[in-house]
Design an enzyme around this catalytic site. Structure first.
Site: not given
Ligand code: NAP
Ligand code: GLV
Length: 309
Positions: A224, A272
């Site tokens: 983000r 994005h």
């Molecule tokens: P997720 O499974 O919830 O994983 C988030 C990771 O971040 C986990 O490993 C978590 O640690 C870590 N984390 C969160 N807060 C933290 C902190 N304060 N310090 C250290 N580590 C921290 O989420 P995901 O499904 O992988 O998605 C991640 C993010 O990608 C989404 O929230 C979204 O913003 C972004 N995204 C972007 C796009 C795009 O098109 N650009 C698309 C999809 C998603 P733990 O494992 O210990 O919980």
């Molecule tokens: C896209 O940014 C998502 O969070 O899936």
């Protein structure tokens, strides 16, 4: 028959409706804006509903986010206290790993430099570095971070990662918590940010943390825009502390036309699109959670609002 209210800002609404019709002919799907009886709505699948919208459905049971990130839902001060399920589906995960692999290879293989040479009509070799000597670090070892690590491992990169809780991911040197961040940064030549945006991660890519990366490191942010302090990123690029950045997300989106990022020679901007939810597989993921809910089983991928993700 249960009813799901669907609201997406993505121009692919028809694909979602087709997928629901194919996969769940018994589920009634209403498209927002909905003018029927609010009491008839059981589930909502939404991207960015107007603040206060979801509190108007007295029988709503579960809120599904069209995206993996849920910061758009956190903006609603009147969001009902119901389970919120984030989007975790194989299409979104695969798309993100494609983006990460592409961007890492782009920096690893000096494509910014070769693009500059091409513009200038220059033909010069840059010494190639073996992937096994290149250190790639992933901020965020969640669903997306771990899949990206698995795909990057195929090339033999030295991988490390950072998360909030302690992790053991095969082939990845895992760091966690505030204390683990310094070590993570010191060993990361290509940094991939895949963290959610929370009060703790806000501005985590700043002058201090960027300064801890080895000189000439590259940054990829597909998490983000709120993760980055944009002036600090630009300063690190201008000074050569960073050799490049691939940025998919920004504090203000769409990125304003006068942003320096568009014209910076060491920056790749994408709008994005690092990954998009794929209706066919996403509908299957939503239906599985509805099945679990109706069978009295625990929902998966629910948001912990205390943690912020
Ligand atoms: P997720 O499974 O919830 O994983 C988030 C990771 O971040 C986990 O490993 C978590 O640690 C870590 N984390 C969160 N807060 C933290 C902190 N304060 N310090 C250290 N580590 C921290 O989420 P995901 O499904 O992988 O998605 C991640 C993010 O990608 C989404 O929230 C979204 O913003 C972004 N995204 C972007 C796009 C795009 O098109 N650009 C698309 C999809 C998603 P733990 O494992 O210990 O919980
Ligand atoms: C896209 O940014 C998502 O969070 O899936």
């Amino acid at each position: 028959m249960k009813t799901l209210l669907f609201k997406s800002d993505i121009e692919r609404g028809g694909l979602w409706l087709d997928a629901f019709a194919d996969q769940a002919p018994d589920l009634k799907v209403e498209v927002w804006p909905y003018e029927g009886d609010p009491a008839a709505i059981d589930y909502a699948l939404v991207w960015a509903p107007p603040a206060g919208e979801l509190k108007g459905y007295p029988n709503l049971k579960v809120i599904f986010s069209v995206g993996a990130g849920i910061d758009h839902l956190k903006k609603d001060p009147e969001l009902p206290a119901l389970p919120v399920v984030r989007m975790v589906e194989p299409g979104l995960t695969a798309g993100m790993s494609e983006y990460v692999v592409w961007a890492v290879l782009h920096h690893h293989r000096f494509l910014l430099d070769y693009a500059a040479q091409q513009r200038e009509g220059r033909w010069e070799e840059i010494n190639q570095i073996a992937a096994r000597r290149r250190r790639v670090g992933i901020l965020g070892l969640g669903h997306l971070g771990q899949d990206a690590a698995e795909k990057l491992a195929v090339f033999g990169f030295q991988l490390s990662g950072w998360s909030r809780s302690e992790k053991d991911v095969p082939g990845v040197r895992c760091h966690h918590g505030e204390k683990g961040l310094n070590d993570f940064l010191a060993e990361t030549e290509i940094l991939v940010a895949l963290l959610p945006w929370t009060p703790e991660t806000d501005g985590i890519l700043n002058a201090e943390t960027l300064g801890q990366l080895p000189k000439g490191a590259a940054v990829i942010n597909a998490g983000r825009g709120g993760l980055q302090i944009e002036e600090d990123l630009l300063a690190a690029l201008d000074s050569g502390q960073l050799s490049g950045a691939t940025l998919d997300v920004f504090r203000e989106e769409p990125l304003p036309a006068d942003s320096r990022f568009y014209n910076h020679p060491r920056v790749v901007v994408t709008p994005h699109i690092a990954s998009m939810t794929i209706p066919e597989t996403a509908v299957a993921a939503v239906l599985e959670q509805i099945r679990r809910f109706e069978a009295g089983e625990a929902l998966q991928h629910t948001v912990d609002f205390e943690r912020g993700y």
